[in-house]
Motif scaffolding. Structure first.
Motif, short mmCIF file in Angstrom:
data_model
loop_
_atom_site.label_atom_id
_atom_site.label_comp_id
_atom_site.label_asym_id
_atom_site.label_seq_id
_atom_site.Cartn_x
_atom_site.Cartn_y
_atom_site.Cartn_z
N ARG A 150 -6.81 -23.62 -43.42
CA ARG A 150 -5.99 -24.51 -42.17
C ARG A 150 -4.89 -23.45 -41.78
O ARG A 150 -4.60 -23.51 -40.34
N LYS A 151 -4.21 -22.67 -42.49
CA LYS A 151 -2.99 -21.90 -42.15
C LYS A 151 -3.77 -20.70 -41.19
O LYS A 151 -3.00 -20.65 -40.05
N ARG A 152 -4.74 -20.28 -41.35
CA ARG A 152 -5.09 -19.17 -40.62
C ARG A 152 -5.64 -19.86 -39.03
O ARG A 152 -5.32 -19.12 -38.07
N LEU A 153 -6.32 -21.12 -39.31
CA LEU A 153 -6.56 -21.83 -37.82
C LEU A 153 -5.40 -22.28 -37.14
O LEU A 153 -5.39 -21.86 -35.83
N GLN A 154 -4.51 -22.64 -37.76
CA GLN A 154 -3.31 -23.03 -37.21
C GLN A 154 -2.35 -21.84 -36.47
O GLN A 154 -1.97 -21.85 -35.44
N ALA A 155 -2.40 -20.64 -37.30
CA ALA A 155 -1.79 -19.63 -37.04
C ALA A 155 -2.60 -18.99 -35.58
O ALA A 155 -1.84 -18.62 -34.60
N LYS A 156 -3.69 -19.00 -35.44
CA LYS A 156 -4.39 -18.55 -34.36
C LYS A 156 -4.18 -19.20 -33.32
O LYS A 156 -4.13 -18.73 -32.20
N LEU A 157 -4.29 -20.59 -33.46
CA LEU A 157 -4.20 -21.44 -32.35
C LEU A 157 -2.62 -21.32 -31.57
O LEU A 157 -2.47 -21.36 -30.30
N ILE A 158 -1.69 -21.24 -32.54
CA ILE A 158 -0.37 -20.76 -31.73
C ILE A 158 -0.12 -19.44 -31.27
O ILE A 158 0.42 -19.54 -30.07
N ASP A 159 -0.95 -18.51 -31.66
CA ASP A 159 -0.96 -17.29 -30.85
C ASP A 159 -1.70 -17.46 -29.47
O ASP A 159 -1.23 -16.73 -28.39
N VAL A 160 -2.79 -18.17 -29.41
CA VAL A 160 -3.33 -18.35 -28.28
C VAL A 160 -2.41 -19.29 -27.43
O VAL A 160 -2.38 -18.91 -26.11
N LYS A 161 -1.77 -20.14 -27.95
CA LYS A 161 -0.76 -20.92 -27.09
C LYS A 161 0.41 -20.13 -26.31
O LYS A 161 0.78 -20.35 -25.07
N TYR A 162 0.89 -19.21 -27.10
CA TYR A 162 1.97 -18.27 -26.62
C TYR A 162 1.42 -17.21 -25.33
O TYR A 162 1.94 -16.96 -24.68
N GLU A 163 0.12 -16.68 -25.76
CA GLU A 163 -0.53 -15.88 -25.04
C GLU A 163 -0.78 -16.62 -23.76
O GLU A 163 -0.78 -15.86 -22.49
N LEU A 164 -1.51 -17.76 -23.50
CA LEU A 164 -1.61 -18.46 -22.37
C LEU A 164 -0.25 -18.53 -21.55
O LEU A 164 -0.36 -18.62 -20.43
N ARG A 165 0.66 -19.02 -22.52
CA ARG A 165 1.99 -19.28 -21.64
C ARG A 165 2.46 -17.62 -20.84
O ARG A 165 3.02 -17.81 -19.93
N ARG A 166 2.15 -16.79 -21.56
CA ARG A 166 2.49 -15.31 -21.06
C ARG A 166 1.54 -15.42 -19.72
O ARG A 166 1.83 -14.40 -18.77
N ARG A 167 0.34 -15.61 -19.88
CA ARG A 167 -0.78 -15.43 -18.86
C ARG A 167 -0.84 -16.50 -17.68
O ARG A 167 -1.78 -16.68 -17.26
N LEU A 168 0.30 -17.27 -17.84
CA LEU A 168 0.18 -18.46 -16.86
C LEU A 168 -0.32 -18.18 -15.56
O LEU A 168 -0.86 -19.16 -15.08
N HIS A 169 0.38 -17.18 -14.95
CA HIS A 169 -0.08 -16.96 -13.61
C HIS A 169 -1.20 -15.96 -13.28
O HIS A 169 -1.39 -15.40 -12.11
N ASP A 170 -1.77 -15.56 -14.30
CA ASP A 170 -3.03 -14.44 -14.29
C ASP A 170 -4.16 -15.37 -13.52
O ASP A 170 -4.33 -16.57 -13.63
N PRO A 171 -5.05 -14.65 -13.05
CA PRO A 171 -6.43 -15.21 -12.30
C PRO A 171 -6.97 -15.88 -13.34
O PRO A 171 -7.17 -15.45 -14.68
N VAL A 172 -7.80 -17.13 -13.04
CA VAL A 172 -8.69 -17.84 -13.86
C VAL A 172 -9.95 -16.99 -14.74
O VAL A 172 -9.90 -17.12 -15.78
N PRO A 173 -10.55 -16.22 -13.79
CA PRO A 173 -11.45 -15.33 -14.39
C PRO A 173 -10.91 -14.35 -15.42
O PRO A 173 -11.50 -14.20 -16.57
N GLU A 174 -9.76 -13.87 -15.17
CA GLU A 174 -9.24 -12.85 -16.19
C GLU A 174 -8.75 -13.71 -17.55
O GLU A 174 -9.06 -13.19 -18.72
N VAL A 175 -8.37 -14.85 -17.23
CA VAL A 175 -7.94 -15.43 -18.53
C VAL A 175 -9.03 -16.11 -19.21
O VAL A 175 -9.27 -15.99 -20.56
N GLY A 176 -10.06 -16.48 -18.49
CA GLY A 176 -11.63 -16.72 -19.02
C GLY A 176 -12.13 -15.71 -19.81
O GLY A 176 -12.71 -16.14 -21.02
N ARG A 177 -12.06 -14.48 -19.31
CA ARG A 177 -12.62 -13.50 -20.19
C ARG A 177 -11.89 -13.29 -21.35
O ARG A 177 -12.43 -12.95 -22.53
#
Length: 492
Positions: free
Chosen positions: A388-415
């Motif tokens: 559970r801790k590994r799963l939650q920690a990884k989702l938190i990392d994805v959340k903050y990285e998506l916030r950093r990539r907020l204005h990146d092109p959709v295909p780049e974020v999708g890849r």
């Protein structure tokens, strides 16, 4: 190299280099004249150098296999060989962070042959000096910080070349239940071995042990003694001591310590395996053969290990002896994280009869191991699910990285998200873990949808459009690993 009785093996000892030799020394050793028109770089292809290096290391491996008490007294020439250093260079990560020297993979490769020749000469005459390791910290799932060392590029090269040579010796010595950081072995090999042992051997009790700050607590004096059991070349031993004594650079200050190894270097995993081989592996192998107390299984990955027992009294005695053994070599078991728990085919029935709850679970290599029953026949099995801790920690990392990539092109974020989900599934996609895989994929896509809606002022990212993006970019959550019994059957 000798075995202590004056016996030598000429197959791994090089001929003496000719005096006043020019840059192409290799041809002089073979007794040939220098070919006309040879350049300073000798125009040698990497494939030929790789074959020569492998054949030389194969002779070392054969000698180590033939005599387990053999001490190798001539190994440094394998390390400072430009062929070995070149292979080490091309084995490094291209985009790795630079160390204290600021040297990157590409900048060093701009004049690769000249740099390798200079490094080889410094190693040969003993002028090589190890640089301090730049220390950084990475977050752990429990919120703490894990110290990680960033080694300078030349130190990485020499360490990687040294590991390549020493592996030819120690891979012969290491025992079968050791899986961490060894060629041809991975976390899934250790997980398969543990799963298979629990289903095919009489395991009713499991010791889930944890060593307090293992890499920082290694006694260097004992480590050097362990290395000298096999390595009689004092130049190689001094080379290892240089890395141990180089210290770390933190906030511009050099910090030196008289114990421990810095995590992050190529040599650290091998040194940790050597230390655990003599402190734990050989001892536990002898312990379980001398004790006639039923089945005892062992699986170790670096400093993480799980021991299974048939009888509780044997397990308790082992834990007491293990604490004493670790204390002799400067190690200590974590009181809160070291547990002896009932785990096996009869655990649920025994605990229910005693009025207790379900059997306890334990974590190993990112998976929570649970006592369960097969749906088909109701027989005992081990269910492995993502921690559970590994799963939650990884989702938190994805959340903050998506916030950093907020204005990146959709295909780049999708890849990028596709690579994240694909990597997660490739590791955690074991049989019985489908629900956790589906949950991770669903949460990632939900975080992406929320990120897209935030950057749109009109919230026009409908779920229908989001489904099209998900189907196009996000790979499915699927089981990609076979059952351990089936995979081990194919391997063996």
């Amino acid at each position: 190299m000798t075995d202590g009785r004056g016996k030598s093996d000429n197959c791994v000892v090089p001929k003496k280099s000719p005096n006043k030799a020019g840059p192409p020394v290799a041809e002089g050793r073979e007794g040939r004249r220098l070919a006309k028109g040879n350049s300073r770089e000798q125009n040698r292809r990497r494939t030929q150098g790789r074959e020569r290096m492998r054949s030389a290391l194969e002779r070392v491996r054969q000698a180590a296999t033939k005599d387990r008490s053999l001490r190798f007294t001539a190994l440094l020439h394998h390390i400072y060989s430009t062929d070995t250093l070149r292979e080490a260079y091309f084995g490094l990560k291209r985009d790795a962070a630079p160390g204290v020297d600021g040297e990157t993979w590409r900048s060093y490769g701009a004049e690769l042959e000249d740099n390798l020749q200079d490094l080889s000469e410094r190693l040969k005459r003993g002028a090589y000096r190890a640089k301090p390791t730049r220390r950084t910290f990475i977050p752990k799932p429990d919120g703490r910080q894990r110290p990680l060392g960033v080694t300078s590029l030349e130190d990485k090269l020499v360490q990687r070349a040294t590991v390549e040579v020493l592996n030819a010796i120690y891979e012969v010595d290491f025992l079968g239940f050791s899986y961490g950081f060894r060629p041809g072995r991975s976390q899934h090999n250790a997980l398969d071995a543990l799963y298979t042992a629990q289903l095919t051997r009489k395991v009713n009790w499991v010791l889930d042990a944890d060593i307090c700050g293992f890499f920082d607590a290694i006694d260097r004096k004992w480590l050097v003694k362990f290395i000298e059991h096999r390595i009689g070349d004092r130049r190689v031993v001094r080379l290892i001591q240089k890395w141990l004594n180089a210290g770390v650079l933190e906030d511009g200050k050099r910090i030196c310590s008289d114990k421990g190894t810095v995590q992050g270097g190529s040599i650290s995993p091998l040194l940790a395996n050597v230390y655990m081989h003599y402190v734990f592996d050989l001892w536990v192998q002898q312990w379980r053969t001398q004790r006639n107390g039923g089945d005892v299984i062992v699986v170790r990955f670096a400093d993480d290990f799980v021991v299974g027992f048939e009888h509780r009294d044997v397990a308790e005695q082992f834990l007491e002896d293990l604490r004493q053994r670790m204390a002799e070599f400067g190690l200590e078991l974590h009181n809160d994280k070291t547990r002896l728990l009932e785990f096996g085919p009869y655990a649920a029935k025994n605990r229910k009869r005693a009025g207790l709850s379900k059997p306890e679970t334990f974590n190993f290599l990112g998976f929570t191991h649970i006592c369960a029953k097969k749906r088909s026949n109701g027989m005992f099995t081990v269910l492995r699910q993502t921690m559970r801790k590994r799963l939650q920690a990884k989702l938190i990392d994805v959340k903050y990285e998506l916030r950093r990539r907020l204005h990146d092109p959709v295909p780049e974020v999708g890849r990028w998200l596709a690579s994240v989900v694909r990597g997660h599934v490739s590791y955690y996609g074991v049989p019985g873990n489908g629900s956790a895989l589906w949950l991770f994929r669903y949460r990632v896509t939900w975080l992406w949808w929320r990120s897209l809606r935030r950057r749109s002022q009109k919230n026009k990212v409908t779920w229908e459009r989001m489904k099209r993006l998900i189907d196009h970019w996000i790979p499915p959550a699927r089981i990609c690993h076979p059952y351990p019994l089936r995979r081990l059957g194919v391997i063996t």
